[in-house]
Design a protein around this motif. Sequence first.
Motif, PDB file in Angstrom:
ATOM      1  N   HIS A  41      40.361  34.497  55.510  1.00  0.00           N
ATOM      2  CA  HIS A  41      39.937  33.478  54.556  1.00  0.00           C
ATOM      3  C   HIS A  41      41.118  33.033  53.686  1.00  0.00           C
ATOM      4  O   HIS A  41      41.313  31.831  53.448  1.00  0.00           O
ATOM      5  CB  HIS A  41      38.813  34.041  53.683  1.00  0.00           C
ATOM      6  CG  HIS A  41      38.236  33.061  52.716  1.00  0.00           C
ATOM      7  ND1 HIS A  41      38.632  33.003  51.391  1.00  0.00           N
ATOM      8  CD2 HIS A  41      37.304  32.087  52.868  1.00  0.00           C
ATOM      9  CE1 HIS A  41      37.959  32.051  50.771  1.00  0.00           C
ATOM     10  NE2 HIS A  41      37.151  31.485  51.638  1.00  0.00           N
ATOM     11  N   ASP A  75      36.775  24.158  57.473  1.00  0.00           N
ATOM     12  CA  ASP A  75      35.437  24.586  57.890  1.00  0.00           C
ATOM     13  C   ASP A  75      35.346  26.104  58.017  1.00  0.00           C
ATOM     14  O   ASP A  75      34.347  26.709  57.624  1.00  0.00           O
ATOM     15  CB  ASP A  75      35.081  23.950  59.232  1.00  0.00           C
ATOM     16  CG  ASP A  75      34.588  22.515  59.086  1.00  0.00           C
ATOM     17  OD1 ASP A  75      34.264  22.115  57.955  1.00  0.00           O
ATOM     18  OD2 ASP A  75      34.519  21.802  60.099  1.00  0.00           O
ATOM     19  N   ARG A  77      37.003  28.441  56.468  1.00  0.00           N
ATOM     20  CA  ARG A  77      36.938  29.077  55.143  1.00  0.00           C
ATOM     21  C   ARG A  77      35.562  28.904  54.520  1.00  0.00           C
ATOM     22  O   ARG A  77      34.986  29.855  53.976  1.00  0.00           O
ATOM     23  CB  ARG A  77      38.004  28.469  54.230  1.00  0.00           C
ATOM     24  CG  ARG A  77      39.399  29.032  54.450  1.00  0.00           C
ATOM     25  CD  ARG A  77      40.426  28.298  53.598  1.00  0.00           C
ATOM     26  NE  ARG A  77      40.032  28.231  52.196  1.00  0.00           N
ATOM     27  CZ  ARG A  77      40.240  29.197  51.303  1.00  0.00           C
ATOM     28  NH1 ARG A  77      40.834  30.326  51.680  1.00  0.00           N
ATOM     29  NH2 ARG A  77      39.868  29.049  50.047  1.00  0.00           N
ATOM     30  N   ASN A  78      35.011  27.692  54.597  1.00  0.00           N
ATOM     31  CA  ASN A  78      33.687  27.446  54.024  1.00  0.00           C
ATOM     32  C   ASN A  78      32.615  28.279  54.718  1.00  0.00           C
ATOM     33  O   ASN A  78      31.703  28.807  54.076  1.00  0.00           O
ATOM     34  CB  ASN A  78      33.340  25.963  54.139  1.00  0.00           C
ATOM     35  CG  ASN A  78      34.197  25.096  53.239  1.00  0.00           C
ATOM     36  OD1 ASN A  78      34.816  25.586  52.306  1.00  0.00           O
ATOM     37  ND2 ASN A  78      34.245  23.812  53.523  1.00  0.00           N
ATOM     38  N   ASN A  79      32.722  28.404  56.044  1.00  0.00           N
ATOM     39  CA  ASN A  79      31.722  29.159  56.804  1.00  0.00           C
ATOM     40  C   ASN A  79      31.764  30.643  56.485  1.00  0.00           C
ATOM     41  O   ASN A  79      30.719  31.306  56.428  1.00  0.00           O
ATOM     42  CB  ASN A  79      31.925  28.938  58.306  1.00  0.00           C
ATOM     43  CG  ASN A  79      31.560  27.536  58.740  1.00  0.00           C
ATOM     44  OD1 ASN A  79      30.811  26.839  58.061  1.00  0.00           O
ATOM     45  ND2 ASN A  79      32.088  27.096  59.871  1.00  0.00           N
ATOM     46  N   ALA A  82      29.963  31.097  53.127  1.00  0.00           N
ATOM     47  CA  ALA A  82      28.531  30.787  53.206  1.00  0.00           C
ATOM     48  C   ALA A  82      27.755  31.858  53.968  1.00  0.00           C
ATOM     49  O   ALA A  82      26.676  32.294  53.537  1.00  0.00           O
ATOM     50  CB  ALA A  82      28.333  29.426  53.872  1.00  0.00           C
ATOM     51  N   LEU A 194      37.762  20.143  48.923  1.00  0.00           N
ATOM     52  CA  LEU A 194      36.378  20.577  49.114  1.00  0.00           C
ATOM     53  C   LEU A 194      35.417  19.420  48.872  1.00  0.00           C
ATOM     54  O   LEU A 194      34.438  19.240  49.596  1.00  0.00           O
ATOM     55  CB  LEU A 194      36.055  21.739  48.173  1.00  0.00           C
ATOM     56  CG  LEU A 194      34.697  22.413  48.386  1.00  0.00           C
ATOM     57  CD1 LEU A 194      34.559  22.906  49.817  1.00  0.00           C
ATOM     58  CD2 LEU A 194      34.513  23.555  47.413  1.00  0.00           C
ATOM     59  N   ARG A 197      35.388  17.217  51.834  1.00  0.00           N
ATOM     60  CA  ARG A 197      34.630  17.790  52.949  1.00  0.00           C
ATOM     61  C   ARG A 197      33.136  17.548  52.763  1.00  0.00           C
ATOM     62  O   ARG A 197      32.425  17.200  53.708  1.00  0.00           O
ATOM     63  CB  ARG A 197      34.908  19.290  53.058  1.00  0.00           C
ATOM     64  CG  ARG A 197      34.323  19.916  54.323  1.00  0.00           C
ATOM     65  CD  ARG A 197      34.835  19.188  55.539  1.00  0.00           C
ATOM     66  NE  ARG A 197      34.328  19.769  56.770  1.00  0.00           N
ATOM     67  CZ  ARG A 197      34.125  19.071  57.882  1.00  0.00           C
ATOM     68  NH1 ARG A 197      34.350  17.780  57.908  1.00  0.00           N
ATOM     69  NH2 ARG A 197      33.680  19.657  58.958  1.00  0.00           N
ATOM     70  N   HIS A 198      32.650  17.710  51.544  1.00  0.00           N
ATOM     71  CA  HIS A 198      31.236  17.453  51.276  1.00  0.00           C
ATOM     72  C   HIS A 198      30.890  15.994  51.550  1.00  0.00           C
ATOM     73  O   HIS A 198      29.834  15.685  52.115  1.00  0.00           O
ATOM     74  CB  HIS A 198      30.902  17.800  49.822  1.00  0.00           C
ATOM     75  CG  HIS A 198      30.909  19.267  49.524  1.00  0.00           C
ATOM     76  ND1 HIS A 198      30.530  20.209  50.471  1.00  0.00           N
ATOM     77  CD2 HIS A 198      31.236  19.963  48.403  1.00  0.00           C
ATOM     78  CE1 HIS A 198      30.631  21.416  49.935  1.00  0.00           C
ATOM     79  NE2 HIS A 198      31.057  21.296  48.688  1.00  0.00           N
TER      80      HIS A 198
END
Length: 208
Positions: A41, A75, A77-79, A82, A194, A197-198
Amino acid sequence: MEFHSCPRNHAQEIPVATGSVLCTSCVEQLARHLRTLPGLHQEGLHHILSTSRRRNPTKVSGSRRRDPLNVSALDARNNILAILESWSGFVVEKLGAATPDRSVPHLACFLILNLEWLATQPPAAEFADEVESLHTESMRAIDPEPDDHSAPVIGCVVDDCPGTINASPRNARTAVKGSVSCSSGHSWEMRELLTIRHLMDRQRKDAA
């Protein structure tokens, strides 16, 4: 002692002791992946803005670098955050444990501490599959295969702008400093990635 087979599609049936859903090798692999996710990460942060790796890049006075956005690294890192947060919530709900801090190192540590219990739960195989997918996705984002040249075209997130954001191939390396721009000249700094990305996710949903 009764035994059953591990549900994770092994090449051959591997016995698992009663009370556990996963075989020993799956649990050990799951623990290894959870231990490596915090590092992956953090490493992904250095791969979000893609640029050619140069030991002595020429610096042009007054110029501002416009690096392409590595969507795969963003993606990944976000996954990680989450999915680890989701499974930690499952443990908190079922065991009444204290909620860990919302950071990848804390979440991963929390899941490792509760791994023995998680391995006995009905969704244990799903948990193992998702963590393995996170590990694979992160490795591909920061250390891709030489022939991986996918470069999705992403429309600018600014309303009515015909430009596109330069999403990098997965094999591009990245730099922490810099900015992202669309072909029409709109630009965003690192701290705004970020949000971008949203907006891209919302743009795809609206199109669907």
